[in-house]
Design an enzyme around this catalytic site. Structure first.
Site, PDB file in Angstrom:
ATOM      1  N   ALA A  93     -23.320 139.229  15.257  1.00  0.00           N
ATOM      2  CA  ALA A  93     -21.948 139.658  15.581  1.00  0.00           C
ATOM      3  C   ALA A  93     -21.503 138.704  16.698  1.00  0.00           C
ATOM      4  O   ALA A  93     -22.216 137.754  17.025  1.00  0.00           O
ATOM      5  CB  ALA A  93     -21.940 141.105  16.041  1.00  0.00           C
ATOM      6  N   GLU A 132     -19.296 149.152  36.767  1.00  0.00           N
ATOM      7  CA  GLU A 132     -18.126 148.547  36.115  1.00  0.00           C
ATOM      8  C   GLU A 132     -17.076 149.625  35.788  1.00  0.00           C
ATOM      9  O   GLU A 132     -15.876 149.408  35.993  1.00  0.00           O
ATOM     10  CB  GLU A 132     -18.613 147.844  34.850  1.00  0.00           C
ATOM     11  CG  GLU A 132     -17.592 147.178  33.984  1.00  0.00           C
ATOM     12  CD  GLU A 132     -18.225 146.714  32.674  1.00  0.00           C
ATOM     13  OE1 GLU A 132     -17.702 147.063  31.603  1.00  0.00           O
ATOM     14  OE2 GLU A 132     -19.268 146.011  32.710  1.00  0.00           O
ATOM     15  N   SER A 159     -24.868 140.650  30.189  1.00  0.00           N
ATOM     16  CA  SER A 159     -23.494 140.995  30.548  1.00  0.00           C
ATOM     17  C   SER A 159     -22.621 139.753  30.648  1.00  0.00           C
ATOM     18  O   SER A 159     -23.087 138.690  31.044  1.00  0.00           O
ATOM     19  CB  SER A 159     -23.454 141.727  31.889  1.00  0.00           C
ATOM     20  OG  SER A 159     -22.105 141.991  32.232  1.00  0.00           O
ATOM     21  N   GLY A 160     -21.350 139.936  30.319  1.00  0.00           N
ATOM     22  CA  GLY A 160     -20.401 138.837  30.432  1.00  0.00           C
ATOM     23  C   GLY A 160     -19.467 138.774  29.245  1.00  0.00           C
ATOM     24  O   GLY A 160     -18.609 137.916  29.157  1.00  0.00           O
ATOM     25  N   GLY A 161     -19.668 139.702  28.291  1.00  0.00           N
ATOM     26  CA  GLY A 161     -18.799 139.708  27.122  1.00  0.00           C
ATOM     27  C   GLY A 161     -19.017 138.471  26.284  1.00  0.00           C
ATOM     28  O   GLY A 161     -19.966 137.712  26.492  1.00  0.00           O
ATOM     29  N   LYS A 206     -29.038 147.222  33.570  1.00  0.00           N
ATOM     30  CA  LYS A 206     -27.801 146.877  32.857  1.00  0.00           C
ATOM     31  C   LYS A 206     -26.916 148.120  32.693  1.00  0.00           C
ATOM     32  O   LYS A 206     -25.694 148.050  32.807  1.00  0.00           O
ATOM     33  CB  LYS A 206     -28.140 146.273  31.485  1.00  0.00           C
ATOM     34  CG  LYS A 206     -26.942 146.071  30.543  1.00  0.00           C
ATOM     35  CD  LYS A 206     -25.924 145.089  31.107  1.00  0.00           C
ATOM     36  CE  LYS A 206     -24.928 144.570  30.109  1.00  0.00           C
ATOM     37  NZ  LYS A 206     -23.972 145.487  29.536  1.00  0.00           N
ATOM     38  N   HIS A 264     -33.133 183.171  48.194  1.00  0.00           N
ATOM     39  CA  HIS A 264     -33.669 181.814  48.022  1.00  0.00           C
ATOM     40  C   HIS A 264     -34.249 181.242  49.312  1.00  0.00           C
ATOM     41  O   HIS A 264     -34.763 180.133  49.296  1.00  0.00           O
ATOM     42  CB  HIS A 264     -32.573 180.880  47.473  1.00  0.00           C
ATOM     43  CG  HIS A 264     -32.199 181.198  46.066  1.00  0.00           C
ATOM     44  ND1 HIS A 264     -33.090 181.084  45.021  1.00  0.00           N
ATOM     45  CD2 HIS A 264     -31.037 181.648  45.523  1.00  0.00           C
ATOM     46  CE1 HIS A 264     -32.489 181.438  43.894  1.00  0.00           C
ATOM     47  NE2 HIS A 264     -31.239 181.797  44.177  1.00  0.00           N
ATOM     48  N   HIS A 296     -25.286 148.756  35.952  1.00  0.00           N
ATOM     49  CA  HIS A 296     -24.254 147.712  36.084  1.00  0.00           C
ATOM     50  C   HIS A 296     -22.984 148.190  35.377  1.00  0.00           C
ATOM     51  O   HIS A 296     -21.882 148.097  35.911  1.00  0.00           O
ATOM     52  CB  HIS A 296     -24.779 146.405  35.470  1.00  0.00           C
ATOM     53  CG  HIS A 296     -23.715 145.403  35.113  1.00  0.00           C
ATOM     54  ND1 HIS A 296     -22.860 145.582  34.037  1.00  0.00           N
ATOM     55  CD2 HIS A 296     -23.356 144.231  35.680  1.00  0.00           C
ATOM     56  CE1 HIS A 296     -22.027 144.560  33.969  1.00  0.00           C
ATOM     57  NE2 HIS A 296     -22.310 143.725  34.953  1.00  0.00           N
ATOM     58  N   ASN A 297     -23.148 148.740  34.169  1.00  0.00           N
ATOM     59  CA  ASN A 297     -21.982 149.213  33.421  1.00  0.00           C
ATOM     60  C   ASN A 297     -21.336 150.428  34.083  1.00  0.00           C
ATOM     61  O   ASN A 297     -20.113 150.579  34.048  1.00  0.00           O
ATOM     62  CB  ASN A 297     -22.375 149.561  31.981  1.00  0.00           C
ATOM     63  CG  ASN A 297     -22.648 148.315  31.147  1.00  0.00           C
ATOM     64  OD1 ASN A 297     -22.923 147.249  31.694  1.00  0.00           O
ATOM     65  ND2 ASN A 297     -22.580 148.435  29.849  1.00  0.00           N
TER      66      ASN A 297
END
Length: 486
Positions: free
Chosen positions: A14, A195, A133-135, A188, A462, A191-192
């Site tokens: 792709a 982003e 990453s970087g498209g 990664k 508690h 990272h997203n």
């Protein structure tokens, strides 16, 4: 046909796969490529011819593809995460031999990578999960790459990755061996998540400037272009400035105003937020950005809600207050920078918590370095983050690094002004306000959590600890309250 054996193989053609394969060939490494849909193979071979007769060789048959690569063979897969990865491994491993190596370059869930690393180890194969990453542009010209898994496998292809990665003057290629297991995929994914936060904060800055400041697209473009020369210099600010300048090719005005306000997502942001909850690490800016995407998806409901509240006398933009545009642009710039520090701090804390849990030994400064080029969150600001971790590798939170602390203190009056202005104008800024709440919570010595603990002890026994004496305590609040009411 390949005259001799090629250096490496790539399966899955792709856009990302094609571009990465051409990048590798461009750097002088002969490469074999394969795709289940054979037309993609021919298309890639054709592109390699057009882009300078690059040493790229296409194969329609998996066996011929595997046999065309020199031993120990290394094959990068760039296929859709999940079942297609398992299918591709099955197809290729039928022809691979002991010592060969498979690399998954997709956005995979890190536990799947750890499972596959064990499965292929039984066949004598090595495995890497590598975030890229970087498209499409990054893949072709130089991405940021995050390989994790077998160090032996990394050594096989280190020379290729160092050349193929984005190159940043003074700090080198944007790739490093991340660590064991699924650490490359995990890094990664975070990272997203960062982003997501970054994009949301930029969208909020745009909303305040446009809705309250009434800036035109030309003014927005000029503000963002200016910002991209200072501390906000980054890929996302640069492309945002570009977007404001694009005219609509199908009608009047600017294209950005015709884009439907409904955000898509692939899942990595959601995984980040799920991990934050699992690790008990606060990541409110990243969570706010995910929620904003969910709410954007309710377009029809929002259209109806707008009608109801308008008829009830509530307009979308509550105040048409006079603002000084120049001052507002400056305030929003400062608010964006301060909010962004919080978003990155949250991401880094997630990585550190996971690294501690899994014993990965990840180096946060080194991650900041490889994100300086090639990737979507690349920014001059990452240099500051690297320096912060160089100064103190055990830094508890980016917010308390002396440099960042000073920058936040300088910018917080502007940040508060922007948040108040937006709130009073009925403009939602979940990311900026979540960042501000994160900062205000983190910097307070004492929080109202004492009341929550008292409530938990009251209804659920508690127990609680005290500020003045060691130990755990339980009080029969109900009895005491009842007595005092008598």
């Amino acid at each position: 046909m390949a005259p001799t054996l090629t250096r490496i193989g790539l399966a899955g053609l792709a856009v990302m796969g094609q571009n990465l394969a051409l990048n590798i060939a461009d750097k002088g490494f002969p490469i074999s490529v394969y795709n289940r849909t054979t037309s993609k193979v021919d298309e890639t071979v054709e592109r390699a011819k057009q882009e300078g007769n690059l040493p790229l060789y296409g194969f329609h048959d998996p066996e011929a593809f595997v046999n065309s690569i020199q031993k120990p063979r290394v094959i990068i897969m760039l296929v859709k995460a999940g079942a297609p990865v398992d299918q591709t491994i099955k197809t290729l491993s039928a022809y691979l031999e002991k010592g060969d190596c498979i690399i998954d370059g997709g956005n995979e869930w890190y536990e799947n990578t750890e499972r596959r690393e064990k499965e292929v180890a039984e066949l004598g194969l090595l495995y890497l999960g590598m975030g890229v990453s970087g498209g499409e542009e990054g893949a072709r010209r130089g991405p940021s790459m995050m390989p994790g898994g077998s160090i032996e496998a990394y050594k096989y292809i280190e020379d290729i990755l160092l050349k193929v990665a984005a190159q940043v003057p003074d700090s080198g290629p944007c790739v490093t061996y991340i660590g064991k297991g699924g650490s490359g995929n995990f890094v990664k994914m975070i990272h997203n998540g960062i982003e997501y936060g970054d994009m949301q904060l930029i969208a909020e800055a745009y909303d305040v400037l446009k809705s309250v400041g009434k800036l035109t697209n030309e003014e927005l473009q000029s503000a963002f272009t200016e910002w991209n020369k200072g501390e906000l210099l980054s890929f996302l600010i640069e492309i945002t400035a570009d977007i404001f300048g694009i005219k609509d090719d199908k009608g009047d005005g600017y294209l950005v105003d015709k884009v439907l306000d409904k955000t898509g997502m692939k899942g990595t942001g959601k995984w980040t937020v799920q991990q934050a909850a699992e690790l008990s690490v606060a990541a409110p800016t990243i969570e706010a950005s995910l929620d904003a995407r969910f709410l954007s998806g309710l377009k029809d409901e929002r259209v109806e809600a707008a009608k109801i509240f308008k008829s009830g006398g509530l307009s979308e933009n509550l105040t048409d207050q006079q603002v000084d545009k120049k001052q507002l642009i400056d305030d929003v710039r400062k608010a964006l920078y301060a909010a962004k520090i919080c978003s990155y701090a949250q991401g880094m804390n997630l990585i550190r918590a996971k690294s501690a849990e899994k014993g990965w030994g990840l180096e946060l400064g080194e991650l900041a370095r490889i994100w300086k080029g090639g990737c979507i969150i690349r920014a001059i600001f990452l240099d500051r983050i690297k320096q912060a971790y160089d100064r103190n590798p055990n830094l508890a939170n980016l917010l308390v690094d002396p440099e960042f602390a000073k920058e936040i203190i300088d910018r917080q009056p502007a940040w508060r002004r922007v948040v108040c202005l937006a709130v009073n104008s009925g403009i939602s800024i979940p990311g900026m306000s979540a960042s501000l709440a994160y900062f205000d919570t983190y910097r307070r010595e004492r929080l109202p959590a004492n009341l929550v603990q008292a409530q938990r002890d009251y209804f659920g026994a508690h127990t609680y600890e005290r500020t003045d004496i060691d130990g755990s305590y339980h009080t029969e609040w109900f009895k005491l309250a009842k007595q005092s009411r008598i």
